[in-house]
Motif scaffolding. Structure first.
Motif, PDB file in Angstrom:
ATOM      1  N   GLY A   1       8.038 -10.354 -13.191  1.00  0.00           N
ATOM      2  CA  GLY A   1       7.479  -9.168 -13.811  1.00  0.00           C
ATOM      3  C   GLY A   1       8.311  -7.932 -13.535  1.00  0.00           C
ATOM      4  N   PHE A   2       7.760  -6.801 -13.932  1.00  0.00           N
ATOM      5  CA  PHE A   2       8.455  -5.528 -13.742  1.00  0.00           C
ATOM      6  C   PHE A   2       7.422  -4.423 -13.587  1.00  0.00           C
ATOM      7  N   GLY A   3       7.863  -3.309 -13.033  1.00  0.00           N
ATOM      8  CA  GLY A   3       6.964  -2.184 -12.835  1.00  0.00           C
ATOM      9  C   GLY A   3       7.747  -0.941 -12.470  1.00  0.00           C
ATOM     10  N   CYS A   4       7.038   0.075 -12.035  1.00  0.00           N
ATOM     11  CA  CYS A   4       7.690   1.338 -11.660  1.00  0.00           C
ATOM     12  C   CYS A   4       6.854   2.026 -10.587  1.00  0.00           C
ATOM     13  N   ASP A   5       7.525   2.474  -9.532  1.00  0.00           N
ATOM     14  CA  ASP A   5       6.877   3.264  -8.494  1.00  0.00           C
ATOM     15  C   ASP A   5       6.872   4.733  -8.916  1.00  0.00           C
ATOM     16  N   PHE A   6       5.707   5.331  -8.964  1.00  0.00           N
ATOM     17  CA  PHE A   6       5.583   6.766  -9.225  1.00  0.00           C
ATOM     18  C   PHE A   6       5.106   7.438  -7.937  1.00  0.00           C
ATOM     19  N   TYR A   7       5.904   8.358  -7.439  1.00  0.00           N
ATOM     20  CA  TYR A   7       5.632   9.004  -6.158  1.00  0.00           C
ATOM     21  C   TYR A   7       4.770  10.241  -6.387  1.00  0.00           C
ATOM     22  N   LEU A   8       3.527  10.147  -5.987  1.00  0.00           N
ATOM     23  CA  LEU A   8       2.588  11.262  -6.078  1.00  0.00           C
ATOM     24  C   LEU A   8       2.508  11.953  -4.715  1.00  0.00           C
ATOM     25  N   PRO A   9       1.901  13.113  -4.629  1.00  0.00           N
ATOM     26  CA  PRO A   9       1.910  13.846  -3.353  1.00  0.00           C
ATOM     27  C   PRO A   9       1.329  13.079  -2.173  1.00  0.00           C
ATOM     28  N   PHE A  10       0.309  12.234  -2.390  1.00  0.00           N
ATOM     29  CA  PHE A  10      -0.354  11.589  -1.266  1.00  0.00           C
ATOM     30  C   PHE A  10      -0.220  10.060  -1.259  1.00  0.00           C
ATOM     31  N   PHE A  11       0.266   9.449  -2.337  1.00  0.00           N
ATOM     32  CA  PHE A  11       0.425   8.003  -2.383  1.00  0.00           C
ATOM     33  C   PHE A  11       1.362   7.642  -3.531  1.00  0.00           C
ATOM     34  N   LYS A  12       1.754   6.370  -3.569  1.00  0.00           N
ATOM     35  CA  LYS A  12       2.533   5.850  -4.690  1.00  0.00           C
ATOM     36  C   LYS A  12       1.609   5.102  -5.646  1.00  0.00           C
ATOM     37  N   LEU A  13       1.740   5.359  -6.942  1.00  0.00           N
ATOM     38  CA  LEU A  13       1.038   4.619  -7.981  1.00  0.00           C
ATOM     39  C   LEU A  13       2.056   3.735  -8.682  1.00  0.00           C
ATOM     40  N   CYS A  14       1.788   2.433  -8.715  1.00  0.00           N
ATOM     41  CA  CYS A  14       2.777   1.477  -9.207  1.00  0.00           C
ATOM     42  C   CYS A  14       2.159   0.567 -10.271  1.00  0.00           C
ATOM     43  N   PRO A  15       2.227   0.919 -11.550  1.00  0.00           N
ATOM     44  CA  PRO A  15       1.793  -0.015 -12.598  1.00  0.00           C
ATOM     45  C   PRO A  15       2.787  -1.160 -12.709  1.00  0.00           C
ATOM     46  N   GLU A  16       2.260  -2.376 -12.907  1.00  0.00           N
ATOM     47  CA  GLU A  16       3.116  -3.566 -12.918  1.00  0.00           C
ATOM     48  C   GLU A  16       2.575  -4.589 -13.903  1.00  0.00           C
ATOM     49  N   ILE A  17       3.462  -5.230 -14.632  1.00  0.00           N
ATOM     50  CA  ILE A  17       3.123  -6.345 -15.514  1.00  0.00           C
ATOM     51  C   ILE A  17       3.799  -7.591 -14.967  1.00  0.00           C
ATOM     52  N   LYS A  18       3.009  -8.669 -14.816  1.00  0.00           N
ATOM     53  CA  LYS A  18       3.535  -9.901 -14.247  1.00  0.00           C
ATOM     54  C   LYS A  18       3.141 -11.083 -15.147  1.00  0.00           C
ATOM     55  N   PHE A  19       4.095 -11.994 -15.336  1.00  0.00           N
ATOM     56  CA  PHE A  19       3.881 -13.200 -16.122  1.00  0.00           C
ATOM     57  C   PHE A  19       3.879 -14.396 -15.173  1.00  0.00           C
ATOM     58  N   CYS A  20       2.860 -15.266 -15.314  1.00  0.00           N
ATOM     59  CA  CYS A  20       2.666 -16.391 -14.390  1.00  0.00           C
ATOM     60  C   CYS A  20       2.681 -17.695 -15.185  1.00  0.00           C
ATOM     61  N   PHE A  21       3.468 -18.667 -14.707  1.00  0.00           N
ATOM     62  CA  PHE A  21       3.649 -19.925 -15.416  1.00  0.00           C
ATOM     63  C   PHE A  21       3.278 -21.084 -14.488  1.00  0.00           C
ATOM     64  N   GLY A  22       2.232 -21.833 -14.867  1.00  0.00           N
ATOM     65  CA  GLY A  22       1.761 -22.931 -14.042  1.00  0.00           C
ATOM     66  C   GLY A  22       2.707 -24.120 -14.047  1.00  0.00           C
ATOM     67  N   LEU A  23       2.862 -24.754 -12.884  1.00  0.00           N
ATOM     68  CA  LEU A  23       3.745 -25.907 -12.740  1.00  0.00           C
ATOM     69  C   LEU A  23       2.989 -27.224 -12.615  1.00  0.00           C
ATOM     70  N   THR A  24       1.721 -27.179 -12.269  1.00  0.00           N
ATOM     71  CA  THR A  24       0.972 -28.408 -11.994  1.00  0.00           C
ATOM     72  C   THR A  24      -0.021 -28.696 -13.112  1.00  0.00           C
ATOM     73  N   ASP A  25      -0.354 -29.968 -13.238  1.00  0.00           N
ATOM     74  CA  ASP A  25      -1.383 -30.403 -14.191  1.00  0.00           C
ATOM     75  C   ASP A  25      -2.749 -30.115 -13.565  1.00  0.00           C
ATOM     76  N   VAL A  26      -3.498 -29.187 -14.155  1.00  0.00           N
ATOM     77  CA  VAL A  26      -4.784 -28.787 -13.582  1.00  0.00           C
ATOM     78  C   VAL A  26      -5.952 -29.583 -14.149  1.00  0.00           C
ATOM     79  N   LEU A  27      -5.690 -30.499 -15.072  1.00  0.00           N
ATOM     80  CA  LEU A  27      -6.771 -31.289 -15.665  1.00  0.00           C
ATOM     81  C   LEU A  27      -7.178 -32.416 -14.724  1.00  0.00           C
ATOM     82  N   SER A  28      -8.471 -32.548 -14.488  1.00  0.00           N
ATOM     83  CA  SER A  28      -8.992 -33.648 -13.694  1.00  0.00           C
ATOM     84  C   SER A  28      -9.130 -34.877 -14.592  1.00  0.00           C
TER      85      SER A  28
END
Length: 246
Positions: free
Chosen positions: A185-212
């Motif tokens: 994924g990717f994102g950006c750190d925005f430095y505010l006076p009292f904390f950092k706000l970091c919006p982020e988008i992440k893509f997740c790809f499963g590797l295992t067969d989850v079907l029982s």
């Protein structure tokens, strides 16, 4: 004698220019530092935080062309996406200027609606699969150089998930508890006076067969196996939008 005086004057001029340049650089650096929020936040060896966000869960169906004794051939799909809620903690370990290691355990709450239809008769069934996932992601974060009060970054890693929602028997499809996914994924750190706000988008790809595939709850109802038998493999995918507060 005259040459010595000339050399002395030249050295004095060079010294004055050097002192003036040093003072100008110091003033510029001071002015620049005063314009930065949390100028030394990235120098800490570790820090904590948390995130809240939204995500969507998806299935990747691998069909095997199974046909029942009475000629039914079932096809599964997820026609739409339902947004879910997620909340995680954060432990960030600084490795160097550009890289850090991040642990973001938390919970993802969501659901997926699966449509099952027989391609021969047109029969149709629907199943709503709810999930309460305990997630344990580990990511490597690569950050670009900071520009004023913003710093873009990339992340990549892996995530283990454990579904703690209650299982109901006799459901057409039943999922295993554990899953393992690769993330990027990717994102950006925005430095505010009292904390950092970091919006982020992440893509997740499963590797295992989850079907029982083992369904003892259908031993007295063999017709219930037709959905599970129609799938060779079932993997999961997610897209996650998070807002980190650090």
């Amino acid at each position: 004698m005259k040459n010595n005086e000339d050399v002395g004057r030249s050295m004095l001029k060079i010294l004055c220019v050097a002192l003036a340049a040093a003072v100008a650089l110091q003033v510029a650096a001071r002015s620049n530092a005063l314009g930065l929020n949390r100028a030394y936040a990235d120098q800490r060896s570790w820090h904590l935080g948390f995130s809240v966000g939204l995500h969507t869960q998806d299935f990747v169906f691998t069909h095997n062309g199974y046909v029942t004794a009475d000629g039914q051939s079932w096809f599964m799909e997820q026609p739409s996406f339902s947004p879910g809620f997620c909340v995680t903690g954060l432990v960030n370990l600084r490795l160097n200027t550009y890289f850090s290691l991040r642990f973001t355990p938390g919970m993802y709450f969501g659901n997926r609606t699966v449509i099952m239809h027989d391609v021969n008769s047109g029969s149709r069934e629907e199943q709503d699969i709810k999930s309460n996932l305990v997630v344990v992601p580990v990511d490597v974060k690569f950050s670009a150089l900071r520009y004023r009060n913003a710093r873009p970054y990339l992340v990549a890693g892996a995530m283990a998930t454990f579904d703690v929602s209650r299982r109901r028997s006799r459901e057409p499809l039943q999922l295993n508890t554990a899953d393992f996914l690769l993330t990027a994924g990717f994102g950006c750190d925005f430095y505010l006076p009292f904390f950092k706000l970091c919006p982020e988008i992440k893509f997740c790809f499963g590797l295992t067969d989850v079907l029982s595939h083992d369904r003892p709850d259908f031993q007295d109802d063999p017709d219930g196996y037709k959905f599970t038998h129609s799938l060779k493999k079932l993997t999961s995918q997610m897209v996650v939008l998070s807002f980190y507060f650090e």
